[in-house]
Design an enzyme around this catalytic site. Structure first.
Site, mmCIF file in Angstrom:
data_model
loop_
_atom_site.group_PDB
_atom_site.id
_atom_site.type_symbol
_atom_site.label_atom_id
_atom_site.label_comp_id
_atom_site.label_asym_id
_atom_site.label_seq_id
_atom_site.Cartn_x
_atom_site.Cartn_y
_atom_site.Cartn_z
ATOM 1 N N LYS A 221 0.840 -1.198 0.000
ATOM 2 C CA LYS A 221 0.000 0.000 0.000
ATOM 3 C C LYS A 221 0.877 1.250 0.000
ATOM 4 C CE LYS A 221 -1.716 -1.196 3.937
ATOM 5 N NZ LYS A 221 -2.506 -1.116 5.193
ATOM 6 N N TYR B 249 13.709 27.558 15.943
ATOM 7 C CA TYR B 249 12.447 28.260 16.139
ATOM 8 C C TYR B 249 11.898 28.000 17.535
ATOM 9 C CZ TYR B 249 11.948 29.318 11.150
ATOM 10 O OH TYR B 249 12.118 29.817 9.877
#
Length: 363
Positions: free
Chosen positions: A35, A260
């Protein structure tokens, strides 16, 4: 010069992992599950890696057709079944098998049967039982009636009986242990003919003594584990290595911050390396400080928040590290499960999240 990030796919490791799955369940045939573009590895590469599988299983119709176009001649199973009556013609044209899990699918088959029989079509189908996961499938109480109805449809050939384990990675789950799912399956399938399809990767790795005619290994074929042990413990080989390089170095004083949000604060003077890899490449943004990384083969740690294109690592104990030093984010030398566990996710997600902008090679 291209950005140095690279995903290397190890097709030989795919072959080894499939061989291990088959060796653990010698009485069963194996579907190679691919998949999501072969868990991010590429459909064609996964097809070659699982060439020794007895069949390939996935959910996407277009990729099932592509497998036929690539030359796969053995069975192909659609694990979510078909999504409308028009899909039955595609299944017939490309000799596809499918799961059947609801009354609507039975009705579509009944309505299309005269047309399909006229074409000489007989589908091999997989009747799915919901044994407690509560996603797809007929309840144990409704299973025999669904089987009788499916058996009566003229375009239906063989019927395999299947279910899916929710917690096979835990020996004794407090809410839904595998033993309870097996009891429900045996009750619902009692007296019904057909091969049994039970085990996923966790079933293969932790319950190899289960009596089943088919197994459906997925994550283990790609060198990851569903839980209950590490890849090394099971002898699984990594099939994807995500690598990059150091593209910058900063020397910072104690008390300075990195990244950050200034989430990481240095307690002592540090050397910080900047790596060309970020969440836009598929690396998890939520990976915390301390997540393992290899620099020139030496284990170190992530520091600071992962940004879109870069992440930062601790080089304080690696005095020889410099611009161009090789970095392994996961794969050979650093199991993907370790990175996933640090980020509170699973290896499946990291593999499938590999971004299209990352170059992919075989090696």
């Amino acid at each position: 010069m291209p950005r140095p990030i690279l995903a290397t796919i190890h097709v030989d490791s795919m072959k080894q992992n499939l061989a291990l799955a088959k060796a653990r369940t010698p009485g069963a045939k194996a579907w190679g599950v691919l998949k999501a573009n072969g868990y991010g590895h590429g459909l064609e590469r996964a097809m070659r890696g699982f060439a020794a599988a007895d069949g390939l299983a996935l959910i996407e119709f277009d990729n099932a057709v592509k497998l036929r176009e690539l030359g796969w001649t053995k069975p192909i199973l659609l694990l979510e079944g078909f999504f409308g009556p028009e899909d039955l013609l595609t299944m017939a044209d490309h000799d596809l098998q499918a799961a059947v899990h609801c009354d609507a699918q039975l009705a579509w088959l009944e309505a299309a049967a005269p047309q399909l029989v006229a074409r000489g079509v007989r589908f091999d189908l997989h009747l799915k039982m919901n044994t407690g996961m509560n996603r797809l499938g007929f309840t144990p109480e409704a299973f025999a009636a669904a089987h009788a109805r499916l058996s009566a449809i003229a375009c239906v050939g063989s019927i395999t009986l299947m279910t899916h384990f929710a917690n096979a990675d835990e020996i004794d789950h407090p809410l839904l242990p595998i033993g309870e799912q097996l009891r429900r399956f045996e009750r619902g399938a009692a007296g019904l003919p057909g091969a049994r399809s039970l085990s996923n990767s966790a079933g293969v790795l932790l319950h190899a003594d289960l009596k089943t005619d088919w197994v459906r290994p997925g994550i283990m074929l790609y060198g990851g584990t569903p839980g209950g042990g590490t890849a090394d413990e099971f002898g699984l080989q990594p099939t994807m290595t995500l690598s990059s390089e150091i593209i910058g170095v900063q020397d910072i004083a104690a008390g300075e911050v990195v990244g950050y949000g200034s989430r990481f604060k240095a307690d002592v003077p540090m050397r910080v390396g900047v790596v060309a890899c970020g969440y836009a490449d598929g690396y998890p943004r939520v990976a915390p400080a301390g997540t393992p990384v290899l620099v020139d083969g030496v284990r170190t740690r992530l520091v600071g928040r992962v940004s879109m294109d870069m992440l930062t690592v601790d080089l304080t104990e690696l005095p020889r590290a410099r611009l161009g030093s090789k970095v392994t984010l996961w794969g050979r030398g650093l199991p993907i499960d370790e990175v996933a566990n640090a980020a509170d996710t699973i290896g499946y997600e990291l593999m499938c999240a590999l971004a299209p902008r990352v170059p992919v090679v075989e090696g």
